[in-house]
Design a protein around this motif. Structure first.
Motif, PDB file in Angstrom:
ATOM      1  N   ALA A   8      44.017  35.094  37.956  1.00  0.00           N
ATOM      2  CA  ALA A   8      44.448  34.683  39.293  1.00  0.00           C
ATOM      3  C   ALA A   8      44.553  35.901  40.210  1.00  0.00           C
ATOM      4  O   ALA A   8      44.147  35.840  41.376  1.00  0.00           O
ATOM      5  CB  ALA A   8      45.780  33.946  39.220  1.00  0.00           C
ATOM      6  N   TYR A   9      45.074  36.988  39.690  1.00  0.00           N
ATOM      7  CA  TYR A   9      45.205  38.216  40.467  1.00  0.00           C
ATOM      8  C   TYR A   9      43.836  38.691  40.952  1.00  0.00           C
ATOM      9  O   TYR A   9      43.674  39.048  42.123  1.00  0.00           O
ATOM     10  CB  TYR A   9      45.874  39.299  39.621  1.00  0.00           C
ATOM     11  CG  TYR A   9      45.851  40.664  40.230  1.00  0.00           C
ATOM     12  CD1 TYR A   9      46.652  40.972  41.330  1.00  0.00           C
ATOM     13  CD2 TYR A   9      45.026  41.665  39.712  1.00  0.00           C
ATOM     14  CE1 TYR A   9      46.618  42.235  41.894  1.00  0.00           C
ATOM     15  CE2 TYR A   9      44.998  42.928  40.272  1.00  0.00           C
ATOM     16  CZ  TYR A   9      45.798  43.209  41.358  1.00  0.00           C
ATOM     17  OH  TYR A   9      45.767  44.457  41.920  1.00  0.00           O
ATOM     18  N   GLU A  10      42.859  38.693  40.077  1.00  0.00           N
ATOM     19  CA  GLU A  10      41.509  39.133  40.463  1.00  0.00           C
ATOM     20  C   GLU A  10      40.942  38.262  41.584  1.00  0.00           C
ATOM     21  O   GLU A  10      40.293  38.762  42.494  1.00  0.00           O
ATOM     22  CB  GLU A  10      40.595  39.152  39.239  1.00  0.00           C
ATOM     23  CG  GLU A  10      40.960  40.270  38.264  1.00  0.00           C
ATOM     24  CD  GLU A  10      40.264  40.168  36.913  1.00  0.00           C
ATOM     25  OE1 GLU A  10      39.457  39.230  36.694  1.00  0.00           O
ATOM     26  OE2 GLU A  10      40.547  41.042  36.059  1.00  0.00           O
ATOM     27  N   THR A  11      41.211  36.966  41.524  1.00  0.00           N
ATOM     28  CA  THR A  11      40.759  36.054  42.575  1.00  0.00           C
ATOM     29  C   THR A  11      41.521  36.300  43.874  1.00  0.00           C
ATOM     30  O   THR A  11      40.938  36.355  44.961  1.00  0.00           O
ATOM     31  CB  THR A  11      40.955  34.587  42.138  1.00  0.00           C
ATOM     32  OG1 THR A  11      40.201  34.361  40.952  1.00  0.00           O
ATOM     33  CG2 THR A  11      40.508  33.616  43.223  1.00  0.00           C
ATOM     34  N   MET A  12      42.836  36.471  43.768  1.00  0.00           N
ATOM     35  CA  MET A  12      43.691  36.593  44.952  1.00  0.00           C
ATOM     36  C   MET A  12      43.540  37.932  45.665  1.00  0.00           C
ATOM     37  O   MET A  12      43.818  38.031  46.858  1.00  0.00           O
ATOM     38  CB  MET A  12      45.149  36.360  44.569  1.00  0.00           C
ATOM     39  CG  MET A  12      45.425  34.926  44.138  1.00  0.00           C
ATOM     40  SD  MET A  12      47.108  34.706  43.548  1.00  0.00           S
ATOM     41  CE  MET A  12      48.021  34.938  45.072  1.00  0.00           C
ATOM     42  N   PRO A  88      42.459  28.729  45.396  1.00  0.00           N
ATOM     43  CA  PRO A  88      41.899  29.071  44.093  1.00  0.00           C
ATOM     44  C   PRO A  88      42.622  28.321  42.980  1.00  0.00           C
ATOM     45  O   PRO A  88      43.833  28.097  43.050  1.00  0.00           O
ATOM     46  CB  PRO A  88      42.132  30.575  43.977  1.00  0.00           C
ATOM     47  CG  PRO A  88      43.228  30.878  44.935  1.00  0.00           C
ATOM     48  CD  PRO A  88      43.147  29.851  46.015  1.00  0.00           C
ATOM     49  N   ARG A  89      41.877  27.926  41.982  1.00  0.00           N
ATOM     50  CA  ARG A  89      42.460  27.251  40.828  1.00  0.00           C
ATOM     51  C   ARG A  89      43.233  28.287  40.022  1.00  0.00           C
ATOM     52  O   ARG A  89      42.715  29.373  39.749  1.00  0.00           O
ATOM     53  CB  ARG A  89      41.363  26.617  39.988  1.00  0.00           C
ATOM     54  CG  ARG A  89      41.895  25.822  38.826  1.00  0.00           C
ATOM     55  CD  ARG A  89      40.742  25.119  38.107  1.00  0.00           C
ATOM     56  NE  ARG A  89      41.199  24.543  36.879  1.00  0.00           N
ATOM     57  CZ  ARG A  89      41.653  23.308  36.758  1.00  0.00           C
ATOM     58  NH1 ARG A  89      41.663  22.525  37.816  1.00  0.00           N
ATOM     59  NH2 ARG A  89      42.067  22.852  35.602  1.00  0.00           N
ATOM     60  N   MET A  90      44.442  27.956  39.667  1.00  0.00           N
ATOM     61  CA  MET A  90      45.279  28.914  38.953  1.00  0.00           C
ATOM     62  C   MET A  90      45.724  28.312  37.633  1.00  0.00           C
ATOM     63  O   MET A  90      46.730  27.605  37.572  1.00  0.00           O
ATOM     64  CB  MET A  90      46.472  29.314  39.808  1.00  0.00           C
ATOM     65  CG  MET A  90      46.055  30.063  41.045  1.00  0.00           C
ATOM     66  SD  MET A  90      47.451  30.847  41.811  1.00  0.00           S
ATOM     67  CE  MET A  90      46.933  30.834  43.504  1.00  0.00           C
ATOM     68  N   GLU A  91      44.972  28.597  36.610  1.00  0.00           N
ATOM     69  CA  GLU A  91      45.300  28.124  35.265  1.00  0.00           C
ATOM     70  C   GLU A  91      46.602  28.738  34.797  1.00  0.00           C
ATOM     71  O   GLU A  91      46.848  29.926  35.005  1.00  0.00           O
ATOM     72  CB  GLU A  91      44.180  28.487  34.281  1.00  0.00           C
ATOM     73  CG  GLU A  91      42.867  27.789  34.537  1.00  0.00           C
ATOM     74  CD  GLU A  91      42.918  26.293  34.273  1.00  0.00           C
ATOM     75  OE1 GLU A  91      43.714  25.849  33.414  1.00  0.00           O
ATOM     76  OE2 GLU A  91      42.160  25.569  34.940  1.00  0.00           O
ATOM     77  N   LYS A 128      52.364  41.757  38.364  1.00  0.00           N
ATOM     78  CA  LYS A 128      53.630  42.199  37.779  1.00  0.00           C
ATOM     79  C   LYS A 128      53.797  41.519  36.421  1.00  0.00           C
ATOM     80  O   LYS A 128      54.482  40.505  36.307  1.00  0.00           O
ATOM     81  CB  LYS A 128      54.807  41.827  38.681  1.00  0.00           C
ATOM     82  CG  LYS A 128      54.762  42.430  40.069  1.00  0.00           C
ATOM     83  CD  LYS A 128      55.195  43.866  40.010  1.00  0.00           C
ATOM     84  CE  LYS A 128      55.370  44.417  41.412  1.00  0.00           C
ATOM     85  NZ  LYS A 128      55.887  45.768  41.410  1.00  0.00           N
ATOM     86  N   GLY A 129      53.139  42.034  35.404  1.00  0.00           N
ATOM     87  CA  GLY A 129      53.203  41.424  34.076  1.00  0.00           C
ATOM     88  C   GLY A 129      52.542  40.059  34.104  1.00  0.00           C
ATOM     89  O   GLY A 129      51.361  39.941  34.425  1.00  0.00           O
ATOM     90  N   SER A 130      53.304  39.014  33.813  1.00  0.00           N
ATOM     91  CA  SER A 130      52.749  37.658  33.830  1.00  0.00           C
ATOM     92  C   SER A 130      53.048  36.945  35.155  1.00  0.00           C
ATOM     93  O   SER A 130      53.078  35.720  35.209  1.00  0.00           O
ATOM     94  CB  SER A 130      53.292  36.843  32.656  1.00  0.00           C
ATOM     95  OG  SER A 130      54.694  36.754  32.741  1.00  0.00           O
ATOM     96  N   ALA A 131      53.251  37.734  36.195  1.00  0.00           N
ATOM     97  CA  ALA A 131      53.534  37.176  37.517  1.00  0.00           C
ATOM     98  C   ALA A 131      52.707  37.919  38.569  1.00  0.00           C
ATOM     99  O   ALA A 131      52.206  39.019  38.335  1.00  0.00           O
ATOM    100  CB  ALA A 131      55.021  37.292  37.843  1.00  0.00           C
ATOM    101  N   ILE A 132      52.579  37.288  39.722  1.00  0.00           N
ATOM    102  CA  ILE A 132      51.903  37.897  40.868  1.00  0.00           C
ATOM    103  C   ILE A 132      52.847  37.818  42.054  1.00  0.00           C
ATOM    104  O   ILE A 132      53.350  36.735  42.380  1.00  0.00           O
ATOM    105  CB  ILE A 132      50.587  37.162  41.207  1.00  0.00           C
ATOM    106  CG1 ILE A 132      49.605  37.251  40.044  1.00  0.00           C
ATOM    107  CG2 ILE A 132      49.980  37.724  42.487  1.00  0.00           C
ATOM    108  CD1 ILE A 132      48.374  36.368  40.219  1.00  0.00           C
ATOM    109  N   ASN A 133      53.088  38.968  42.691  1.00  0.00           N
ATOM    110  CA  ASN A 133      53.845  38.992  43.944  1.00  0.00           C
ATOM    111  C   ASN A 133      52.849  39.045  45.088  1.00  0.00           C
ATOM    112  O   ASN A 133      51.981  39.918  45.119  1.00  0.00           O
ATOM    113  CB  ASN A 133      54.752  40.220  44.028  1.00  0.00           C
ATOM    114  CG  ASN A 133      56.004  40.079  43.197  1.00  0.00           C
ATOM    115  OD1 ASN A 133      56.197  39.091  42.506  1.00  0.00           O
ATOM    116  ND2 ASN A 133      56.852  41.080  43.267  1.00  0.00           N
ATOM    117  N   THR A 134      52.995  38.107  46.007  1.00  0.00           N
ATOM    118  CA  THR A 134      52.149  38.081  47.190  1.00  0.00           C
ATOM    119  C   THR A 134      53.035  38.312  48.404  1.00  0.00           C
ATOM    120  O   THR A 134      54.019  37.598  48.601  1.00  0.00           O
ATOM    121  CB  THR A 134      51.437  36.711  47.329  1.00  0.00           C
ATOM    122  OG1 THR A 134      50.691  36.456  46.145  1.00  0.00           O
ATOM    123  CG2 THR A 134      50.504  36.699  48.519  1.00  0.00           C
ATOM    124  N   THR A 135      52.684  39.326  49.195  1.00  0.00           N
ATOM    125  CA  THR A 135      53.399  39.590  50.438  1.00  0.00           C
ATOM    126  C   THR A 135      52.522  39.107  51.579  1.00  0.00           C
ATOM    127  O   THR A 135      51.360  39.478  51.680  1.00  0.00           O
ATOM    128  CB  THR A 135      53.716  41.095  50.607  1.00  0.00           C
ATOM    129  OG1 THR A 135      54.490  41.523  49.482  1.00  0.00           O
ATOM    130  CG2 THR A 135      54.496  41.344  51.901  1.00  0.00           C
TER     131      THR A 135
END
Length: 161
Positions: A8-12, A88-91, A128-135
């Motif tokens: 998801a990070y790579e897509t975002m 984006p699809r986020m599995e 951030k590990g198993s999370a994504i922070n979006t600002t």
């Protein structure tokens, strides 16, 4: 780190610096302002006393800054990308939560009866590990006004399995 979060990070990452679009207009009524005043116990006259507020520099009642801030969830929810990009699809996405704000500025007052809407730009995406922070930099504009009501860098966290 979860594989789902990494994918998801790579897509975002591709969304950084891009406009998310502009939302729909929303009227900030005196009833909404009064309800917020009751919920927060903030009954300052500039918010709830139309007669007394006429003599203020605002010429009438205004919304609480925190009311405008609390409307971000609704206002941002109405944003549609100008390019109508599919999300984006986020599995493996478990949940999204508010993480906080890096910066909030109340630039101009929102007068009772005004209409506001939000636009957003993705400022950064961090794994951030198993999370994504979006600002996201969110700007709330007031219909017919030159200056926005609010500009905020809002951080949300997506948590993945």
């Amino acid at each position: 780190m979860s594989t789902n979060a990494k994918q998801a990070y790579e897509t975002m990452q591709a969304t950084q610096g891009q406009s998310e679009g502009t939302g729909e207009w929303f009227e900030v009524t005196q009833d909404l302002i009064d309800t917020f005043a009751d919920a927060t116990h903030d009954h300052q006259f500039i918010h709830v006393d139309p007669e007394r507020a006429k003599a203020s520099p605002f010429g009438g009642t205004i919304a609480h800054g925190f009311l405008t801030l609390s409307l971000l969830t609704h206002l941002v929810g109405s944003i549609r990308s100008e390019e109508a990009r599919p999300a984006p699809r986020m599995e493996g996405l478990i949940m999204g939560v508010n993480y906080g704000f890096d910066k909030v500025r109340f630039v101009s007052p929102v007068k009772s009866g005004s209409k506001v809407r939000a636009s957003g730009v993705t400022k950064s995406v961090e794994l951030k590990g198993s999370a994504i922070n979006t600002t996201r930099t969110i700007t709330v504009e007031i219909e017919g006004e030159d200056k926005p009501a609010l500009v905020a860098d809002w951080i949300t966290r997506l948590v993945f399995a």
